[in-house]
Design a protein around this motif. Sequence first.
Motif, PDB file in Angstrom:
ATOM      1  N   PHE A   1      15.157  85.702 -35.192  1.00 20.02           N
ATOM      2  CA  PHE A   1      16.071  85.935 -36.322  1.00 20.02           C
ATOM      3  C   PHE A   1      15.301  86.376 -37.559  1.00 20.02           C
ATOM      4  CE2 PHE A   1      17.795  84.040 -40.233  1.00 20.02           C
ATOM      5  CZ  PHE A   1      18.964  84.771 -40.352  1.00 20.02           C
ATOM      6  N   PHE A   2      14.150  85.734 -37.813  1.00 21.02           N
ATOM      7  CA  PHE A   2      13.404  86.117 -38.999  1.00 21.02           C
ATOM      8  C   PHE A   2      12.816  87.520 -38.863  1.00 21.02           C
ATOM      9  CE2 PHE A   2       9.745  86.550 -41.734  1.00 21.02           C
ATOM     10  CZ  PHE A   2      10.333  86.273 -42.968  1.00 21.02           C
ATOM     11  N   VAL A   3      12.389  87.883 -37.654  1.00 27.68           N
ATOM     12  CA  VAL A   3      11.887  89.247 -37.434  1.00 27.68           C
ATOM     13  C   VAL A   3      12.988  90.253 -37.760  1.00 27.68           C
ATOM     14  CG1 VAL A   3      11.082  90.884 -35.695  1.00 27.68           C
ATOM     15  CG2 VAL A   3      10.165  88.556 -35.734  1.00 27.68           C
ATOM     16  N   LEU A   4      14.213  89.962 -37.306  1.00 25.87           N
ATOM     17  CA  LEU A   4      15.351  90.836 -37.613  1.00 25.87           C
ATOM     18  C   LEU A   4      15.621  90.862 -39.107  1.00 25.87           C
ATOM     19  CD1 LEU A   4      17.724  92.573 -36.652  1.00 25.87           C
ATOM     20  CD2 LEU A   4      19.049  90.470 -36.358  1.00 25.87           C
ATOM     21  N   LEU A   5      15.533  89.698 -39.733  1.00 27.36           N
ATOM     22  CA  LEU A   5      15.736  89.621 -41.179  1.00 27.36           C
ATOM     23  C   LEU A   5      14.689  90.443 -41.916  1.00 27.36           C
ATOM     24  CD1 LEU A   5      17.202  88.313 -43.610  1.00 27.36           C
ATOM     25  CD2 LEU A   5      15.585  86.414 -43.422  1.00 27.36           C
ATOM     26  N   ASP A   6      13.457  90.404 -41.449  1.00 28.48           N
ATOM     27  CA  ASP A   6      12.373  91.161 -42.070  1.00 28.48           C
ATOM     28  C   ASP A   6      12.659  92.659 -42.000  1.00 28.48           C
ATOM     29  OD1 ASP A   6       9.955  91.280 -43.429  1.00 28.48           O
ATOM     30  OD2 ASP A   6       8.804  91.552 -41.597  1.00 28.48           O
ATOM     31  N   ARG A   7      13.191  93.096 -40.845  1.00 28.97           N
ATOM     32  CA  ARG A   7      13.561  94.504 -40.713  1.00 28.97           C
ATOM     33  C   ARG A   7      14.677  94.864 -41.696  1.00 28.97           C
ATOM     34  NH1 ARG A   7      12.133  96.868 -35.722  1.00 28.97           N
ATOM     35  NH2 ARG A   7      10.062  96.077 -35.163  1.00 28.97           N
TER      36      ARG A   7
ATOM     37  N   GLN B   1      15.057  96.920 -49.409  1.00 26.05           N
ATOM     38  CA  GLN B   1      13.975  97.410 -50.260  1.00 26.05           C
ATOM     39  C   GLN B   1      14.177  98.875 -50.596  1.00 26.05           C
ATOM     40  OE1 GLN B   1      10.102  96.979 -48.395  1.00 26.05           O
ATOM     41  NE2 GLN B   1       9.569  99.003 -49.136  1.00 26.05           N
ATOM     42  N   ALA B   2      14.549  99.668 -49.608  1.00 31.83           N
ATOM     43  CA  ALA B   2      14.771 101.093 -49.826  1.00 31.83           C
ATOM     44  C   ALA B   2      15.993 101.330 -50.710  1.00 31.83           C
ATOM     45  CB  ALA B   2      14.940 101.803 -48.488  1.00 31.83           C
ATOM     46  N   ARG B   3      17.054 100.569 -50.488  1.00 34.82           N
ATOM     47  CA  ARG B   3      18.286 100.727 -51.254  1.00 34.82           C
ATOM     48  C   ARG B   3      18.092 100.377 -52.726  1.00 34.82           C
ATOM     49  NH1 ARG B   3      22.945 103.132 -49.705  1.00 34.82           N
ATOM     50  NH2 ARG B   3      24.193 101.474 -50.660  1.00 34.82           N
ATOM     51  N   LEU B   4      17.311  99.331 -52.994  1.00 29.94           N
ATOM     52  CA  LEU B   4      17.093  98.894 -54.374  1.00 29.94           C
ATOM     53  C   LEU B   4      15.917  99.596 -55.025  1.00 29.94           C
ATOM     54  CD1 LEU B   4      17.671  95.040 -54.031  1.00 29.94           C
ATOM     55  CD2 LEU B   4      19.293  96.795 -54.760  1.00 29.94           C
ATOM     56  N   ASP B   5      15.226 100.429 -54.234  1.00 32.65           N
ATOM     57  CA  ASP B   5      14.073 101.165 -54.750  1.00 32.65           C
ATOM     58  C   ASP B   5      13.043 100.208 -55.346  1.00 32.65           C
ATOM     59  OD1 ASP B   5      12.527 103.401 -55.272  1.00 32.65           O
ATOM     60  OD2 ASP B   5      13.393 103.710 -57.266  1.00 32.65           O
ATOM     61  N   LEU B   6      12.688  99.186 -54.561  1.00 30.87           N
ATOM     62  CA  LEU B   6      11.758  98.170 -55.041  1.00 30.87           C
ATOM     63  C   LEU B   6      10.303  98.536 -54.805  1.00 30.87           C
ATOM     64  CD1 LEU B   6      13.637  94.993 -53.797  1.00 30.87           C
ATOM     65  CD2 LEU B   6      13.669  96.004 -56.077  1.00 30.87           C
TER      66      LEU B   6
ATOM     67  N   SER C   1       7.993  94.237 -50.087  1.00 32.44           N
ATOM     68  CA  SER C   1       8.511  93.756 -48.802  1.00 32.44           C
ATOM     69  C   SER C   1       7.998  92.358 -48.467  1.00 32.44           C
ATOM     70  CB  SER C   1       8.158  94.748 -47.684  1.00 32.44           C
ATOM     71  OG  SER C   1       6.762  94.907 -47.590  1.00 32.44           O
ATOM     72  N   GLY C   2       6.706  92.102 -48.648  1.00 36.83           N
ATOM     73  CA  GLY C   2       6.165  90.784 -48.350  1.00 36.83           C
ATOM     74  C   GLY C   2       6.742  89.696 -49.224  1.00 36.83           C
ATOM     75  N   PRO C   3       6.736  89.877 -50.574  1.00 36.77           N
ATOM     76  CA  PRO C   3       7.329  88.859 -51.441  1.00 36.77           C
ATOM     77  C   PRO C   3       8.799  88.604 -51.153  1.00 36.77           C
ATOM     78  CG  PRO C   3       5.902  90.291 -52.716  1.00 36.77           C
ATOM     79  CD  PRO C   3       5.976  90.880 -51.339  1.00 36.77           C
ATOM     80  N   LEU C   4       9.557  89.651 -50.826  1.00 38.08           N
ATOM     81  CA  LEU C   4      10.975  89.449 -50.510  1.00 38.08           C
ATOM     82  C   LEU C   4      11.128  88.646 -49.224  1.00 38.08           C
ATOM     83  CD1 LEU C   4      12.749  92.810 -51.430  1.00 38.08           C
ATOM     84  CD2 LEU C   4      13.025  90.572 -52.495  1.00 38.08           C
ATOM     85  N   ALA C   5      10.226  88.876 -48.263  1.00 35.72           N
ATOM     86  CA  ALA C   5      10.266  88.086 -47.033  1.00 35.72           C
ATOM     87  C   ALA C   5       9.961  86.619 -47.329  1.00 35.72           C
ATOM     88  CB  ALA C   5       9.277  88.650 -46.014  1.00 35.72           C
ATOM     89  N   ILE C   6       8.997  86.384 -48.229  1.00 38.49           N
ATOM     90  CA  ILE C   6       8.693  85.011 -48.635  1.00 38.49           C
ATOM     91  C   ILE C   6       9.898  84.386 -49.325  1.00 38.49           C
ATOM     92  CG2 ILE C   6       7.283  83.612 -50.205  1.00 38.49           C
ATOM     93  CD1 ILE C   6       4.996  85.588 -49.651  1.00 38.49           C
ATOM     94  N   PHE C   7      10.550  85.155 -50.200  1.00 42.57           N
ATOM     95  CA  PHE C   7      11.756  84.673 -50.861  1.00 42.57           C
ATOM     96  C   PHE C   7      12.812  84.283 -49.830  1.00 42.57           C
ATOM     97  CE2 PHE C   7      16.001  85.368 -52.507  1.00 42.57           C
ATOM     98  CZ  PHE C   7      15.982  84.697 -53.719  1.00 42.57           C
TER      99      PHE C   7
END
Length: 250
Positions: free
Chosen positions: A83-89, A95-100, A105-111
């Motif tokens: 599930f987390f692997v899918l969430l990471d994808r 990330q692309a939609r919000l133009d971050l 990507s890593g910090p958002l995964a930690i969040f």
Amino acid sequence: MGIDPAVGDYLIVLGLASLPAVGNFAGALLSETIDVSERMLSLALHLAAGIVLAVVGLELMPEALAGSPAWVSIVAFVAGGAFFVLLDRTLGFVQARLDLGEKASGPLAIFSGVSLDLFSDGVMIGTGTVLNPALGLLLATGQVPADLPEGFAAVASLRRAGLSRSRRLLLASAFAIPIFVGATLGYFALRDAPEIVTLSVLALTGGALATVVVEEMIPEAHEGETSRLGAIFFTAGFAVFTAISVYVGG
């Protein structure tokens, strides 16, 4: 007319669930008030990683494996990792939609991993309060010291990734959502569900949390300037939650 007892009990559950959420937000605010160096962030991530693994090893999985048949919870643990692997994808799409930027990507995964931890806290608080309000209070207050460094590390990671302060504070405030959702699920849905279902939810959450530690938190902790004290902070984080579990959680 008085308040329906069920509604009153639910409000108590939400009040208890707010304690770890406030602890997490306090950690997030702390990261905004001081200059967080790469070395300090690395240590905070090691500390948070140790705490999260302690949550999985000492709280979630022992509880999940207490049911029968145990193999269901074991499978759910593996499913949690998937599930987390899918969430990471999925985060890549967000990330692309919000133009971050790719660095986020890593910090958002930690969040997301911290959010999952808060969700599991909510589930335990909700179900624990159904069994005994005193148990719910114990679970809620016991989580607060553990949630402080998690909130600090998550928001400090977002800060290093270059997210604006308004976005960081918005995401820090959003930490309240998963714990309230978990508490609601634990109180209304899982209390009447078969035991194996409740335990499988805990195991699935445990698998996701273990994966975020290995795949995101530790790699992020070793980016940039690091400290030789990282391993000590990792084991200290595990020890902190162990002490909470033994002396507060009973």
